[in-house]
Design a protein around this motif. Structure first.
Motif, PDB file in Angstrom:
ATOM      1  N   ASP A  70     -13.287  32.315  27.110  1.00  0.00           N
ATOM      2  CA  ASP A  70     -14.004  33.061  26.073  1.00  0.00           C
ATOM      3  C   ASP A  70     -14.841  34.144  26.745  1.00  0.00           C
ATOM      4  O   ASP A  70     -15.167  34.056  27.928  1.00  0.00           O
ATOM      5  CB  ASP A  70     -14.848  32.134  25.189  1.00  0.00           C
ATOM      6  N   CYS A  95     -24.372  31.582  28.441  1.00  0.00           N
ATOM      7  CA  CYS A  95     -23.507  30.400  28.309  1.00  0.00           C
ATOM      8  C   CYS A  95     -22.438  30.389  29.401  1.00  0.00           C
ATOM      9  O   CYS A  95     -21.612  29.498  29.456  1.00  0.00           O
ATOM     10  CB  CYS A  95     -22.870  30.350  26.917  1.00  0.00           C
ATOM     11  N   HIS A  97     -19.895  32.536  29.921  1.00  0.00           N
ATOM     12  CA  HIS A  97     -18.543  32.968  29.576  1.00  0.00           C
ATOM     13  C   HIS A  97     -18.041  34.042  30.554  1.00  0.00           C
ATOM     14  O   HIS A  97     -16.835  34.217  30.714  1.00  0.00           O
ATOM     15  CB  HIS A  97     -18.487  33.462  28.127  1.00  0.00           C
ATOM     16  N   GLU A 130     -16.671  33.032  20.809  1.00  0.00           N
ATOM     17  CA  GLU A 130     -16.762  31.571  20.783  1.00  0.00           C
ATOM     18  C   GLU A 130     -18.110  31.148  20.206  1.00  0.00           C
ATOM     19  O   GLU A 130     -18.197  30.157  19.503  1.00  0.00           O
ATOM     20  CB  GLU A 130     -16.594  31.001  22.196  1.00  0.00           C
ATOM     21  N   GLU A 131     -19.151  31.918  20.519  1.00  0.00           N
ATOM     22  CA  GLU A 131     -20.507  31.508  20.130  1.00  0.00           C
ATOM     23  C   GLU A 131     -20.700  31.481  18.616  1.00  0.00           C
ATOM     24  O   GLU A 131     -21.544  30.760  18.125  1.00  0.00           O
ATOM     25  CB  GLU A 131     -21.549  32.429  20.771  1.00  0.00           C
ATOM     26  N   HIS A 158     -15.331  24.901  30.723  1.00  0.00           N
ATOM     27  CA  HIS A 158     -16.653  25.461  30.401  1.00  0.00           C
ATOM     28  C   HIS A 158     -17.616  25.129  31.524  1.00  0.00           C
ATOM     29  O   HIS A 158     -17.746  23.972  31.910  1.00  0.00           O
ATOM     30  CB  HIS A 158     -17.181  24.911  29.071  1.00  0.00           C
TER      31      HIS A 158
HETATM   32 ZN   LIG Z   1     -20.059  28.598  25.817  1.00  0.00          ZN
END
Ligand SMILES: [Zn+2]
Ligand SMILES: [Zn+2]
Length: 406
Positions: A70, A95, A97, A130-131, A158
């Motif tokens: 992502d 996050c 990504h 994705e978020e 992830h």
């Molecule tokens: Zn994430």
């Protein structure tokens, strides 16, 4: 991984980290991914659900493997102080990504370079949003699987605050289902000195927030995983004005669809009842903004993939992280393809932080104290995270692709 390749990937990671883009706005990131894949002679499809990119490498007969990363960042003001920190005010790759994109680019290169050693079709997917849990669904709705071969397995990772050099893989339920809910409570505003002439939505919101805590505490069985978080409470503009309305933003996590349905019913019941109790003149509004199903790692596929991951980091470094309350929309891709999914956690925390830790409890304590994903301080270490992430994706893909006919 050759040294020049590693240093090129580390440059890519720093560049992506410095230039984060919000959900469905990942134009620059998508451009980086597409250019990289074109250089490697992948067939490249761009603009899937606005910014999604898919690369296809056809390499003879055999299974089709989909690797997914992502691309989106978060509305967070970075506070890491890194020299390659975000250059975009209020937006951050909090996050990780950017790490996912970097690792998938690296794996795209590794698998292209080693194509004499495998046979089949590789599909690499760079997914937007994705978020906001809309990116995977968006790509499917935009015909992803009419435009690329349908995969036999969906694989991805992830980054997480586990020690870099370790991988977390859990068979079965691995990531929770998520629902994002917006609640608008309607009062009747007025002067702060004369509350008797108003219906105060701030008090209504406060009562609702407290009452909602009872759902997980009193209505869901202790053996069921459930979370109800109110992440935003918005009302008013000044101390002496009672506003007209108030807004609550909720995040709901679950594994069992029955528990999910029960929580959604309970939330609606409480919101309506508290509005009624407050004397609201208008019904509150509840709006389900985003949802993603739980990620359930196929047990047989997870076992098969675990062996490949163990070949990268060693069997003792592939740990079971337990069911995660975080969520991921990657399962939507696998469900749409009718393929099993295996999705793992990639350790990204500085291994030095774990020095001297003995035993799982101590390890878990350290993990709990580290900045987690979505924190303005979240900063996975580039090394050895990138190398492990590239090799994990490559080894897992190779496990599912065929050996070439000799
Ligand atoms: Zn994430
Ligand atoms: Zn996230």
């Amino acid at each position: 991984m050759a040294d020049d390749h590693a240093s090129r990937l580390s440059d890519v990671y720093r560049d992506l980290h410095a230039h984060p883009e919000l959900s469905f706005q990942e134009h620059r990131t998508a451009g980086v991914a597409a250019a990289w894949l074109k250089d490697l002679d992948y067939e490249v499809i761009e603009g899937i659900a606005t910014t999604g990119v898919a690369g296809v490498l056809r390499n003879g007969d055999g299974p089709t493997v989909l690797l997914r990363a992502d691309m989106d960042a978060l509305p967070v003001q970075e506070a890491t102080g890194l020299e390659y920190a975000s250059q975009v005010d209020g937006v951050m790759h909090a996050c990780g990504h950017d790490m996912h994109v970097t690792c998938l680019l690296g794996a795209s290169s590794e698998l292209a370079a080693s194509r004499a050693d495998w046979s089949g079709t590789l599909v690499t997917v760079f997914q937007p949003a994705e978020e906001t849990a809309g990116g995977a669904e968006g790509m499917v709705a935009d015909g992803l699987f009419d435009r690329v071969p349908r995969p036999d397995v969906v694989l991805g990772q992830h980054v997480a605050p586990l020690p870099a050099g370790t991988i977390g893989l859990r068979a079965g339920p691995a990531f929770a289902a998520t629902d994002a809910l917006r609640v608008t409570l309607y009062g009747a505003g007025g002067h702060g000195s004369r509350p008797e002439t108003t219906v105060d939505p701030v008090v209504m919101a406060a009562a609702t927030v407290m009452r909602l805590q009872g759902i997980v505490a009193r209505e869901v069985a202790a053996t069921d995983m459930a979370v109800v978080t109110i992440g935003a409470v918005r009302a008013g503009s000044k101390n002496n004005i009672i506003p007209d309305d108030a807004e609550l933003l909720l995040s709901i996590r679950s594994y069992d669809p029955a528990v999910r349905a029960k929580m959604l019913r309970a939330i609606e019941r409480i919101v309506r009842a508290e509005a009624e109790a407050s004397g609201a003149t208008r019904e509150p509004q509840l709006e389900l903004m985003e949802s993603a199903p739980a990620v359930i790692n196929d047990a047989a596929a997870a076992d098969r993939t675990r062996a490949a991951l163990a070949s990268v980091v060693g069997a003792q470094a592939v740990v079971d992280p337990g069911p995660v309350t975080g969520s991921e929309d990657v399962g939507v891709l696998a469900a749409a393809a009718g393929a099993p999914i295996v999705f793992w956690l990639l350790g990204g925390a500085d291994p030095a932080a774990f020095a001297g830790a003995s035993g799982l409890a101590e390890l878990a304590g350290i993990v709990a104290g580290l900045p987690s994903n979505h924190s303005p301080l979240y900063a996975p270490v580039a090394h050895p995270t990138i190398r492990v992430g590239v090799n994990a994706l490559s080894a897992a893909a190779r496990e599912w692709l065929a050996r070439p006919a000799s």
